[in-house]
Design a protein around this motif. Structure first.
Motif, PDB file in Angstrom:
ATOM      1  N   LYS A 259       0.853  -1.191  -0.069  1.00  0.00           N
ATOM      2  CA  LYS A 259       0.271   0.046  -0.033  1.00  0.00           C
ATOM      3  C   LYS A 259       0.745   1.160  -0.005  1.00  0.00           C
ATOM      4  N   CYS A 267      -6.905   6.640  -1.036  1.00  0.00           N
ATOM      5  CA  CYS A 267      -7.726   6.256   0.210  1.00  0.00           C
ATOM      6  C   CYS A 267      -7.997   4.953   0.111  1.00  0.00           C
ATOM      7  N   VAL A 268      -8.024   4.291  -1.238  1.00  0.00           N
ATOM      8  CA  VAL A 268      -8.517   2.810  -1.166  1.00  0.00           C
ATOM      9  C   VAL A 268      -7.296   2.229  -1.989  1.00  0.00           C
ATOM     10  N   THR A 269      -6.949   0.803  -1.479  1.00  0.00           N
ATOM     11  CA  THR A 269      -5.768   0.189  -1.700  1.00  0.00           C
ATOM     12  C   THR A 269      -6.395  -0.834  -2.941  1.00  0.00           C
ATOM     13  N   GLU A 313      -3.249   5.562   1.916  1.00  0.00           N
ATOM     14  CA  GLU A 313      -4.361   4.668   2.512  1.00  0.00           C
ATOM     15  C   GLU A 313      -4.001   4.090   3.982  1.00  0.00           C
TER      16      GLU A 313
END
Length: 492
Positions: A259, A267-269, A313
């Motif tokens: 990540k 924000c999102v992996t 993230e």
């Protein structure tokens, strides 16, 4: 090429504490999980979360308390009880923003406007580094390996003292870098001769084997080759290993990413992207040149690109990716069986974190530590990025009847204003409870300042224009309606 599972050395998970440092209560759940997922150790990058003392106390974080000496010991005890080796990381050349931002150390910058790079010519620079290393090692008495950073040494050679040094015939930028790293490494080894020292390899990549051989680094440091790309150049990386081996640097490491390497403000992996990176590293491991002793792989999880950048993230959002990457290394592929192993280990329905919203456990007790926060972040991020949240810029009524011109003049059709008010209020009513829930979950796992920072970075930029629009609507409506006027029912 025969691809098999990762058999060449340790699997070390990198925890980056320079942003969103986990509370101890979260680490107590996280560290055993990392061991259960197949890791052999932890690479701990403390930065300002380390309890530096004396003249270095200024380096401690101020937005939230650093870990105490007792907590540093607790982290090591947790790791030891889970069978994990601990490797601290102390930057010694580049990425010293958390040090050089302080006025007391301004004069030790290579260039005044670059906060990351240390001036290698000052005696005080080396003294500072050795003091940092000494304090870290005092609280890590049992370690066998120390990572001393030295990556991305931006603008090296552009300081006044460096330009004078480089003006001497026969002296170049490579020697300038190597001279500092060698001096620091020898000083550390003089006091701690048992330590293995690791450095990032990016500053070495363009150097010739002869330059490396003559540098004094041989038998002193182990380069860690890092590449986080899903399309990592396997052949080029193997050739780089061969070059280091021919220079005498036979012991080396790989570094992948689970990540924090997709986008600076992600924000999102995306799990598959990071799995693909590990599949490429498996190909490298299968083609390691003779004579190369690959010590293992560090699976990095960056929390910021550097000390002053935004948060990447959060850890709970990256855990499905971490589990998938470790399982890929264990199995040698990311087959259906490997994916099933991950979902069963974490109690989720999909290896992609977006799939958590469809999980049968969603909204209930978290099967893995922090899952509820991961769900909320995924849901909130999707809403923040949705077309309807670009309301201020795209809504027909706003663009047609309530432009900045109308908002200044405050002369607008009240019927239109009421429609805008209804739509904006509905959006905020959907968004605000999710923001509050995510904030509360963040505060359970991270310092309050992390929740505040994340919300300001990712939510406020979307919410504030909408809230400002609504305030202007309400003021304008009050100025255009008689006191006995009643608004129409919502939606009409």
């Amino acid at each position: 090429m025969n691809i098999s599972h990762w058999t060449t050395g340790k699997k070390i998970v990198h925890l980056d504490f320079k942003g969103a440092p986990p509370r101890m209560s979260y680490l107590q759940k996280l560290i055993p999980l990392i061991a259960d997922l197949g890791a052999d150790g932890l690479l701990l990058e403390y930065e300002d979360m380390f309890p530096y003392d004396g003249e270095l106390k200024v380096l401690q974080a101020t937005d939230h308390p650093p870990y105490s000496p007792e907590e540093i010991k607790m982290i090591q005890d947790m790791a030891k009880s889970s069978g994990l080796e601990v490797i601290p990381l102390v930057q010694t050349f580049g990425h010293l923003e958390f040090v050089l931002k302080h006025r007391a150390f301004w004069e030790l910058r290579e260039v005044g406007f670059c906060l990351g790079t240390l001036n290698p010519h000052r005696e005080q620079s080396v003294k500072l580094l050795l003091d940092m290393v000494h304090q870290v090692l005092e609280l890590h008495p049992d370690i066998k390996c120390l990572h001393i950073g030295a990556d991305e040494v931006y603008l090296l050679g552009q300081g006044e003292e460096s330009r004078r040094w480089l003006s001497t015939p026969g002296q170049d930028i490579h020697q300038l870098f190597l001279g500092h790293v060698t001096k620091v490494a020898k000083s550390i080894r003089a006091t701690w001769p048992h330590l293995s020292l690791v450095i990032w390899d990016d500053m070495l990549r363009n150097m010739s084997p002869d330059t490396l051989k003559d540098s004094g680094l041989v038998n002193l440091v182990q380069p860690m080759l890092w590449d986080y790309s899903p399309s990592l150049d396997v052949e080029g990386t193997v050739c780089l290993m061969e070059k280091y081996r021919s220079a005498g640097l036979c012991q080396m490491w790989a570094a992948s990413s689970f990540k924090g390497s997709t986008h600076v403000s992600a924000c999102v992996t995306p799990t598959q992207r990071h799995v693909d990176n590990h599949l490429q590293w498996l190909q490298v491991a299968a083609a390691v040149p003779d004579g190369v002793e690959l010590q293992g792989i560090a699976i990095t999880g960056w929390q910021r690109y550097d000390h002053l950048s935004v948060l990447c993230e959060l850890l709970p959002v990256g855990l499905p990716s971490l589990a998938s990457c470790l399982e890929t290394l264990r199995c040698g592929s990311f087959s259906e069986e490997a994916q099933r192993n991950v979902t069963e280990a974490l109690g989720i329905s999909s290896v992609e974190v977006e799939g958590l919203l469809c999980s049968p456990c969603s909204g209930g007790t978290s099967p893995y530590p922090g899952q509820r926060l991961a769900e909320l972040v995924v849901e909130l991020t999707a809403l923040l990025q949705s077309e309807e949240l670009s309301f201020v810029d795209t809504n027909m009524y706003v663009k047609g009847w309530f432009t900045p011109y109308h908002r200044r003049r405050k002369v607008v059709n009240p019927l239109i204003l009421q429609q805008i008010q209804h739509q904006a209020t509905t959006l905020l009513a959907r968004l605000e409870p999710k923001v509050e829930a995510a904030t509360q979950e963040m505060r359970h796992l991270f310092p309050d300042s992390t929740a505040q920072e994340w919300i300001q970075q990712h939510v406020s930029a979307v919410l504030e224009p909408l809230q400002s629009l609504l305030e202007d609507v309400q003021v304008t409506i009050r100025g255009m309606l008689p006191s006995n006027a009643h608004p129409l029912p919502a939606g009409q």
